[in-house]
Design an enzyme around this catalytic site. Sequence first.
Site, short mmCIF file in Angstrom:
data_model
loop_
_atom_site.label_atom_id
_atom_site.label_comp_id
_atom_site.label_asym_id
_atom_site.label_seq_id
_atom_site.Cartn_x
_atom_site.Cartn_y
_atom_site.Cartn_z
N LYS A 262 0.80 -1.22 0.00
CA LYS A 262 0.00 0.00 0.00
C LYS A 262 0.83 1.28 0.00
CE LYS A 262 -4.26 -1.75 2.09
NZ LYS A 262 -5.30 -1.51 3.12
N ASP B 40 -10.11 3.19 2.14
CA ASP B 40 -10.20 2.48 3.42
C ASP B 40 -10.84 3.34 4.51
OD1 ASP B 40 -9.20 0.00 2.73
OD2 ASP B 40 -7.12 0.54 3.16
#
Length: 283
Positions: A71, A107
Amino acid sequence: MVITGTVGKVGLIGHPVGHSKSPEIWNDAFENQEIPYIYLPFDVSTGDLGSAVSGLKSLGFRGFNVTIPHKVSVMNFLDEIEEEAVEIGAVNTVINDGGRLIGTNTDGEGYIQSLQSETGLTLAGQHIVLLGAGGAARAVGTALAKAGAAQITIANRTMDKAEALASRLQRWTRTNAILLEQIASPLQDASLLVQTTSVGMSPNKEACPIDPELLHSDLLVSDLIYHPRQTRLLKEAKIRGARVHSGLGMLVHQAALAYQRWIGKDAPIKQMMETLDQSLKNE
């Protein structure tokens, strides 16, 4: 759906990805909405990340999700990073916009949507203890801070990472960094505990990130893990009268935000939740 050369392609890169439920959720949603797309998972080692990103672009993927451990490092291979992802310091979704790879992060917003829709919690003024300081903690912590949390205490195994995240969040709220073993006092005064680590994830279902005796009935305990559906932390919290919130909703809501960016349609959230829930029950 018949797979032809005209089928749209999206996917997931991470290491490992064999446990991921995302392909089931996404492909079921595509079938439900009769959208000619397919979602494919790819196990990509750290050393192959750049080649994989370039390959997905060359193969005409509309976009891809990014999971552990890529990420942060994936940002080095993208053409543009949206502000939300810059603030978080991590990317979980990439959009291929005419050959330009744009990184964003769904997220945090996905977590907030899940938490509020399932618990009705008003985030303004909350005193929060955040377990962990990795990519998930950065995304969720940023979203919570921007939503008006009064204070966020980051508890981590190492102080340097906790302090780095606390410093990052200070622009929006009061923060504090502590070692995990120092959690007793902050947790006593907290109203929300958010567990962002992998402790308690299947197959290590009996693991618990903190001493269960520290949990109390004034807490809402939120665990980002969705496999198992009820972690030991959540079970222990319920025994002590605390409200609980699992990670199933976050997985679906963050996926729905990516779905809208890639496909241009609202995702069938209810169906995606049912697909995920049934898949976990069948294991």
